[in-house]
Design a protein around this motif. Structure first.
Motif, PDB file in Angstrom:
ATOM      1  N   CYS A  77      30.008  95.522  97.854  1.00  0.00           N
ATOM      2  CA  CYS A  77      30.226  94.078  97.964  1.00  0.00           C
ATOM      3  C   CYS A  77      28.910  93.320  98.085  1.00  0.00           C
ATOM      4  CB  CYS A  77      31.100  93.778  99.181  1.00  0.00           C
ATOM      5  SG  CYS A  77      32.737  94.518  99.078  1.00  0.00           S
ATOM      6  N   THR A  81      29.271  90.492 103.359  1.00  0.00           N
ATOM      7  CA  THR A  81      30.723  90.622 103.231  1.00  0.00           C
ATOM      8  C   THR A  81      31.226  91.387 104.446  1.00  0.00           C
ATOM      9  OG1 THR A  81      30.567  90.651 100.821  1.00  0.00           O
ATOM     10  CG2 THR A  81      32.594  91.513 101.782  1.00  0.00           C
ATOM     11  N   ASP A  85      36.725  90.213 104.937  1.00  0.00           N
ATOM     12  CA  ASP A  85      36.569  89.763 103.550  1.00  0.00           C
ATOM     13  C   ASP A  85      37.055  90.845 102.588  1.00  0.00           C
ATOM     14  OD1 ASP A  85      35.343  87.378 104.391  1.00  0.00           O
ATOM     15  OD2 ASP A  85      33.322  88.253 104.240  1.00  0.00           O
ATOM     16  N   VAL A  86      36.741  92.100 102.897  1.00  0.00           N
ATOM     17  CA  VAL A  86      37.183  93.213 102.051  1.00  0.00           C
ATOM     18  C   VAL A  86      38.707  93.253 102.022  1.00  0.00           C
ATOM     19  CG1 VAL A  86      37.218  95.727 101.766  1.00  0.00           C
ATOM     20  CG2 VAL A  86      35.087  94.572 102.405  1.00  0.00           C
ATOM     21  N   ASN A  89      40.019  90.628  99.825  1.00  0.00           N
ATOM     22  CA  ASN A  89      39.816  90.964  98.421  1.00  0.00           C
ATOM     23  C   ASN A  89      40.840  91.973  97.905  1.00  0.00           C
ATOM     24  OD1 ASN A  89      37.434  89.574  97.202  1.00  0.00           O
ATOM     25  ND2 ASN A  89      36.462  90.355  99.044  1.00  0.00           N
ATOM     26  N   ASP A 107      30.627  99.749 100.707  1.00  0.00           N
ATOM     27  CA  ASP A 107      31.136  98.938 101.813  1.00  0.00           C
ATOM     28  C   ASP A 107      32.507  99.425 102.260  1.00  0.00           C
ATOM     29  OD1 ASP A 107      29.129  96.695 102.211  1.00  0.00           O
ATOM     30  OD2 ASP A 107      29.387  96.723 100.036  1.00  0.00           O
ATOM     31  N   ASP A 132      33.324  88.707  95.980  1.00  0.00           N
ATOM     32  CA  ASP A 132      32.510  89.586  96.818  1.00  0.00           C
ATOM     33  C   ASP A 132      32.336  91.000  96.256  1.00  0.00           C
ATOM     34  OD1 ASP A 132      32.167  87.590  98.823  1.00  0.00           O
ATOM     35  OD2 ASP A 132      34.106  88.130  99.671  1.00  0.00           O
ATOM     36  N   VAL A 133      33.186  91.471  95.345  1.00  0.00           N
ATOM     37  CA  VAL A 133      33.037  92.828  94.817  1.00  0.00           C
ATOM     38  C   VAL A 133      31.980  92.801  93.714  1.00  0.00           C
ATOM     39  CG1 VAL A 133      34.156  94.763  93.654  1.00  0.00           C
ATOM     40  CG2 VAL A 133      35.388  93.494  95.433  1.00  0.00           C
ATOM     41  N   THR A 136      32.022  98.948  91.460  1.00  0.00           N
ATOM     42  CA  THR A 136      32.901  99.997  91.965  1.00  0.00           C
ATOM     43  C   THR A 136      32.446 101.335  91.409  1.00  0.00           C
ATOM     44  OG1 THR A 136      34.453  99.856  90.114  1.00  0.00           O
ATOM     45  CG2 THR A 136      34.904  98.439  92.028  1.00  0.00           C
TER      46      THR A 136
END
Length: 154
Positions: A77, A81, A85-86, A89, A107, A132-133, A136
């Motif tokens: 992220c 973050t 927040d995660v 998301n 994260d 925020d991502v 991956t």
């Protein structure tokens, strides 16, 4: 954070038995560990009210439901973050069956259940478009070697 509960041996035994079979009767548990049915019920009620037991769930064979692929996805992220927040998301992504924050580079690490590779690709693309991502990294699970509830008193 809540307070830490101190468990005695009887509580640990009750929890171990309920982990193996959450539908087990209080009478059966009591017979196995040498307590009366009302005592077991009182202890389980206390474990539930203090949040030690957060709930009960069915263990589902997702492959029989057509969700034949499990994947582990690391998400990275933007700076600052927060874990909340995660979580925000991940809202609306039902394929996320578990998410944890970790030490190290990612994260968070997610466990995903999907129907097939195309479904996985759509979920990953959805994740990548979330606020925020940043990026991956995904690994497809080939086989599950151990999958059990956490143990107390390690």
């Amino acid at each position: 954070m809540g307070t830490t509960e101190r468990l005695d041996d009887a509580d640990r035994k009750i929890l171990a038995l309920l982990r193996r079979d959450g539908r087990r009767s209080y009478a059966d548990i009591g017979r196995e560990i040498g307590l009366s049915t009302p005592t077991v019920k009182r202890r389980v009620d206390h474990l539930e009210s203090t949040g030690v037991i957060r709930g009960y769930a069915a263990v589902v064979d997702t492959a029989r439901l057509g969700q034949g692929i499990e994947a582990i996805t690391e998400i990275y992220c933007a700076d600052r973050t927060t874990p909340s927040d995660v979580v925000a998301n991940l809202a609306g992504i039902d394929e996320v069956v578990s998410a944890v924050t970790v030490s190290g580079e990612p994260d968070a690490v997610l466990r995903l259940q999907v129907d097939d590779v195309r479904h996985l690709e759509r979920v990953i693309e959805d994740l990548r478009h979330r606020p925020d991502v940043v990026r991956t990294r995904t690994m497809i699970v080939l086989s599950v070697l151990v999958d059990r509830p956490t143990a107390l008193g390690r």
